[in-house]
Write a protein that holds these residues in place. Sequence first.
Motif, PDB file in Angstrom:
ATOM      1  N   ASN A 193      12.032  48.660 -47.533  1.00  0.00           N
ATOM      2  CA  ASN A 193      11.801  47.223 -47.017  1.00  0.00           C
ATOM      3  C   ASN A 193      13.098  46.732 -46.466  1.00  0.00           C
ATOM      4  O   ASN A 193      13.183  46.111 -45.245  1.00  0.00           O
ATOM      5  N   GLU A 194      14.135  47.057 -47.039  1.00  0.00           N
ATOM      6  CA  GLU A 194      15.531  46.534 -46.350  1.00  0.00           C
ATOM      7  C   GLU A 194      15.670  47.153 -45.194  1.00  0.00           C
ATOM      8  O   GLU A 194      16.173  46.502 -44.223  1.00  0.00           O
ATOM      9  N   LEU A 202       8.843  41.255 -55.914  1.00  0.00           N
ATOM     10  CA  LEU A 202       8.366  42.423 -56.175  1.00  0.00           C
ATOM     11  C   LEU A 202       6.829  42.088 -56.956  1.00  0.00           C
ATOM     12  O   LEU A 202       7.014  41.334 -57.930  1.00  0.00           O
ATOM     13  N   LEU A 235      16.483  42.850 -56.975  1.00  0.00           N
ATOM     14  CA  LEU A 235      15.304  42.593 -57.728  1.00  0.00           C
ATOM     15  C   LEU A 235      15.726  42.014 -59.307  1.00  0.00           C
ATOM     16  O   LEU A 235      15.108  41.033 -59.837  1.00  0.00           O
ATOM     17  N   LEU A 278       6.039  43.827 -51.425  1.00  0.00           N
ATOM     18  CA  LEU A 278       7.532  43.410 -51.516  1.00  0.00           C
ATOM     19  C   LEU A 278       7.420  42.213 -50.361  1.00  0.00           C
ATOM     20  O   LEU A 278       7.142  42.295 -49.123  1.00  0.00           O
ATOM     21  N   VAL A 281      12.183  49.447 -52.252  1.00  0.00           N
ATOM     22  CA  VAL A 281      13.187  48.329 -52.057  1.00  0.00           C
ATOM     23  C   VAL A 281      13.870  48.516 -50.731  1.00  0.00           C
ATOM     24  O   VAL A 281      14.362  48.066 -49.793  1.00  0.00           O
ATOM     25  N   THR A 336      14.190  39.010 -52.380  1.00  0.00           N
ATOM     26  CA  THR A 336      12.902  39.865 -52.628  1.00  0.00           C
ATOM     27  C   THR A 336      12.134  39.499 -53.838  1.00  0.00           C
ATOM     28  O   THR A 336      12.560  39.478 -54.822  1.00  0.00           O
ATOM     29  N   HIS A 387      13.266  39.730 -48.162  1.00  0.00           N
ATOM     30  CA  HIS A 387      14.027  40.711 -48.427  1.00  0.00           C
ATOM     31  C   HIS A 387      15.438  40.230 -48.602  1.00  0.00           C
ATOM     32  O   HIS A 387      15.383  38.818 -48.856  1.00  0.00           O
ATOM     33  N   GLY A 426      18.755  48.592 -55.477  1.00  0.00           N
ATOM     34  CA  GLY A 426      17.505  47.872 -55.851  1.00  0.00           C
ATOM     35  C   GLY A 426      17.608  46.951 -57.143  1.00  0.00           C
ATOM     36  O   GLY A 426      17.261  45.826 -57.017  1.00  0.00           O
TER      37      GLY A 426
END
Length: 403
Positions: free
Chosen positions: A374-375, A47, A179, A38, A371, A45, A41, A175
């Motif tokens: 990641n956040e 992927l 995304l 990833l 995700v 973001t 952010h 997510g």
Amino acid sequence: MNPFLARLHHLAQAPSRRIIGLMSGTSLDGLDVALCRLTGHGPGTQLELEQFRTIPYSEETRARIRTVFAREQVSLEYLTLLHPWLGSLHATAILECLDDWNIAPAEVDLIASHGQTVYHAPQHQHQRADFPRNATLQLGDGDHVAVETGIITLSDFRQKHIAAGGEGAPLAAYGDFLLLSSPDEERLLLNLGGIANFTYLPRAGGNASTAFSTDTGPGNTLLDATVRAQRPGMQYDEDGRLAAAGQVHEGLLTALLGHAFFAAPLPKTTGPELFSPSFLAEAQQRSGTAHLRLEDTLATLAELSAVGVARAVRAAFAEQAIPAAIYTSGGGAHNPALLAALSRHLPEARFGSTDALGVPGDAKEAILFAVLANEAVAGQPISIGAGRQRVPAVSMGKISFPG
Ligand SMILES: Nc1ncnc2c1ncn2[C@@H]1O[C@H](COP(=O)(O)OP(=O)(O)OP(=O)(O)O)[C@@H](O)[C@H]1O
Ligand SMILES: CC(=O)N[C@H]1[C@@H]2OC[C@@H](O2)[C@@H](O)[C@@H]1O[C@H](C)C(=O)O
């Protein structure tokens, strides 16, 4: 400074992170393992899905989970033992995948572990005046995953959502929004797992607060339970062949749709606690359909799942037109009988798969948790669907250090 905190601090500032997302859903078919890269952010973001695999659960694992799964009363000792055991099982599965992929644990930055939902209890479902709160329980302790893999692990994502006023699900909107929002079209992302849910995404750059997700009712859960009960050894109705050979029974369908869940306002969540074999048995009794052919029962259950989706979609848009583009994911997206029923109830929609958007449908939920991690580490607390969902900005996931 604790060296793991220093590592997190470094990861938070890095341009990208390699994160393993884990999901094991209500179907109990196995553990989905998504190795994600990833980059960035928030809405920027990016992927890259490096690897994806489903590690099937053994019969023994399924039996252990079913001992407590969606049951109102269980042995407290059994539950206590299952929590670290599942964490350890998930850690072993990750190490096996990494070995196969020729990747050392030290080359992975984070694990995002959903755990196994064993009981989901939104207030509208448990209706207990002595506990006027939503609740949910996922097993598979994150400390065990972290210690056994040596990788910093985030887990137990749903509690924060509940603490902030949500039902702990569906978290898909977070997510999906980051995304899969598109500047060109508004979208519905329809996940057909054990339970079905959808996310509405306005056009990217539009009014983000209108994005939201909701469960719609059963996806595959009643279909699977019925097949397993009547065809020992079969896990599900492959390619919907049995359902396609049956006729919808209107009396049974009406009895099933009589439950208040289908008319309840959005967003809402549910689980196999409600949509259980006894829910079906009661509807069969009321409609005098207990001895229907298996094919007809399955055709009716596929219809129920499709009507649940269609009612929720139409309720979300009231008098307005529904978004034309619907992208499916989850195991039910492989069931042509279910897809045919959906097309009949939402004839104005154009159905595709999230695969066409670069997110393989079978991996989507595992990616979601990567995700969210990641956040939590590199992004900001996020708020989705402020208009409908009324959950303020939150970071989700509890952090476990490997030592
Ligand atoms: N070829 C197929 N034909 C028919 N049904 C299928 C097929 N492949 C998968 N399924 C269905 O998909 C189910 C698994 O779906 P999935 O893995 O999305 O569920 P889950 O993630 O456990 O559910 P949830 O999203 O509710 O947590 C199977 O149990 C089966 O019902
Ligand atoms: C409590 C729980 O585990 N809910 C799951 C389940 O499976 C599908 C549906 O019911 C959804 O609400 C949720 O999972 C997805 C990943 C979500 O939160 O979006």
